[in-house]
Design an enzyme around this catalytic site. Structure first.
Site, PDB file in Angstrom:
ATOM      1  N   HIS A   7      -6.865  -6.222  56.947  1.00 57.80           N
ATOM      2  CA  HIS A   7      -5.691  -5.662  56.294  1.00 57.80           C
ATOM      3  C   HIS A   7      -4.506  -6.624  56.375  1.00 57.80           C
ATOM      4  O   HIS A   7      -4.520  -7.589  57.140  1.00 57.80           O
ATOM      5  CB  HIS A   7      -5.306  -4.300  56.881  1.00 57.80           C
ATOM      6  CG  HIS A   7      -4.880  -4.326  58.323  1.00 57.80           C
ATOM      7  ND1 HIS A   7      -5.748  -4.064  59.365  1.00 57.80           N
ATOM      8  CD2 HIS A   7      -3.677  -4.576  58.908  1.00 57.80           C
ATOM      9  CE1 HIS A   7      -5.107  -4.156  60.518  1.00 57.80           C
ATOM     10  NE2 HIS A   7      -3.833  -4.463  60.255  1.00 57.80           N
ATOM     11  N   ARG A  11       6.284  -4.007  56.785  1.00 56.43           N
ATOM     12  CA  ARG A  11       7.179  -2.968  57.286  1.00 56.43           C
ATOM     13  C   ARG A  11       8.016  -2.409  56.146  1.00 56.43           C
ATOM     14  O   ARG A  11       8.457  -3.151  55.263  1.00 56.43           O
ATOM     15  CB  ARG A  11       8.072  -3.520  58.401  1.00 56.43           C
ATOM     16  CG  ARG A  11       7.271  -4.008  59.605  1.00 56.43           C
ATOM     17  CD  ARG A  11       8.166  -4.496  60.734  1.00 56.43           C
ATOM     18  NE  ARG A  11       7.347  -4.921  61.878  1.00 56.43           N
ATOM     19  CZ  ARG A  11       6.929  -6.169  62.078  1.00 56.43           C
ATOM     20  NH1 ARG A  11       7.283  -7.131  61.228  1.00 56.43           N
ATOM     21  NH2 ARG A  11       6.180  -6.462  63.121  1.00 56.43           N
ATOM     22  N   ASN A  61       9.023   2.164  61.310  1.00 58.56           N
ATOM     23  CA  ASN A  61       9.629   2.358  62.623  1.00 58.56           C
ATOM     24  C   ASN A  61      10.661   3.472  62.536  1.00 58.56           C
ATOM     25  O   ASN A  61      11.473   3.522  61.602  1.00 58.56           O
ATOM     26  CB  ASN A  61      10.260   1.059  63.107  1.00 58.56           C
ATOM     27  CG  ASN A  61       9.217   0.019  63.464  1.00 58.56           C
ATOM     28  OD1 ASN A  61       8.455   0.183  64.411  1.00 58.56           O
ATOM     29  ND2 ASN A  61       9.156  -1.051  62.675  1.00 58.56           N
ATOM     30  N   HIS A  75       3.366 -13.190  49.314  1.00 61.53           N
ATOM     31  CA  HIS A  75       3.013 -11.993  48.570  1.00 61.53           C
ATOM     32  C   HIS A  75       1.612 -11.535  48.938  1.00 61.53           C
ATOM     33  O   HIS A  75       0.857 -12.257  49.585  1.00 61.53           O
ATOM     34  CB  HIS A  75       3.064 -12.257  47.057  1.00 61.53           C
ATOM     35  CG  HIS A  75       2.160 -13.375  46.604  1.00 61.53           C
ATOM     36  ND1 HIS A  75       2.622 -14.640  46.324  1.00 61.53           N
ATOM     37  CD2 HIS A  75       0.812 -13.441  46.382  1.00 61.53           C
ATOM     38  CE1 HIS A  75       1.620 -15.423  45.954  1.00 61.53           C
ATOM     39  NE2 HIS A  75       0.508 -14.712  45.991  1.00 61.53           N
TER      40      HIS A  75
END
Length: 255
Positions: A7, A11, A61, A75
């Protein structure tokens, strides 16, 4: 170690907004979730993704922080069938995605959009893999020879010859495990010839590599001189982290 790319983590500032964006525009569905006291991880990908296809990990978060994109990560690239680039881009425009770099501006070979947090998503044409599945993750490097050697030595990756792109001012090199299925994800190493340096930022997290046995994989990496960043013991033997020569984080996970 298995060494397939599992993967790519990024964030996000608003988890629900990001989940909805990837579901609406790339037809992603939630594949897994980890809830902790201070963060939430959500794994997403196409419903019909190949078993060895890489997923997208959205990390949220709970402290409401914001993030800097930096420029050391470039990217993720997602696939559409050959000949369907313009139609796929028009589809995204009709759905309200912002026009960023259309196919015409990219010579008809690819295109780019951005997600709600500004992460760039390249659209590439492939005759394999589910539509919108992740084809590669691009990172910028300061020494191409050193980075190719890193992936070759540490993870037993091969350079994909047909993926190399040499231009006047930059070069792209694609690396992946030997005998990786074509539906799997590759790493694109982008080297600019002007000797620039890059900022990692914190909006991008890591790429993750699969291992059959976490401790054995870690011992192999240490023998091969990989950076001892976060060893299995420090991560409760659930995963571990090393870094490449430019500081991009690489997680080792088991499946």
């Amino acid at each position: 170690m298995d060494a397939l790319l599992d993967h790519t983590m990024m964030r996000v500032a608003d988890l629900d907004e990001s989940i909805d964006w990837y579901a609406e525009h790339l037809d992603y569905e939630e594949k897994g979730r980890m809830e902790a006291d201070t963060f939430t991880n959500v794994f997403m990908g196409p419903a019909d993704a190949h078993e060895d296809a890489a997923l997208l990990e959205l990390t949220y978060n709970h402290d409401g922080r914001s993030y800097e994109l930096g420029d050391a990560w470039g990217h993720i690239a997602v696939r559409v069938p050959e000949g369907e680039l313009e139609a796929a881009y028009d589809e995204l425009m009709d759905e309200g995605v912002e026009d960023y770099r259309d196919p015409e501006s990219c010579g008809g070979r690819y295109a780019f959009v951005e997600d709600p947090d500004g992460h760039e998503i390249e659209i590439v044409q492939r005759d394999h893999g589910a539509k919108w599945s992740i084809d590669h993750t691009m990172m910028r490097v300061t020494d191409a020879d050193e980075q190719i050697g890193f992936w070759t030595r540490k993870f037993e990756y091969d350079e994909r010859p047909e993926g190399r792109w040499e231009a006047d001012s930059f070069a792209n090199y694609f690396v992946e495990p030997t005998d990786a299925p074509e539906e799997a994800m590759s790493v694109e190493l982008t080297y600019n010839y002007d000797d620039r340096s890059y900022e990692l930022g914190d909006a991008w997290g890591h790429v993750a590599v699969r291992a059959d046995d976490l401790d054995d994989a870690w011992d192999t990496l240490m023998t091969r001189g990989a950076a001892d960043y976060r060893d299995p013991e420090s991560c409760d033997h659930q995963y571990a982290f090393t870094k490449d020569t430019d500081g991009h984080e690489i997680e080792i996970v088991t499946r």
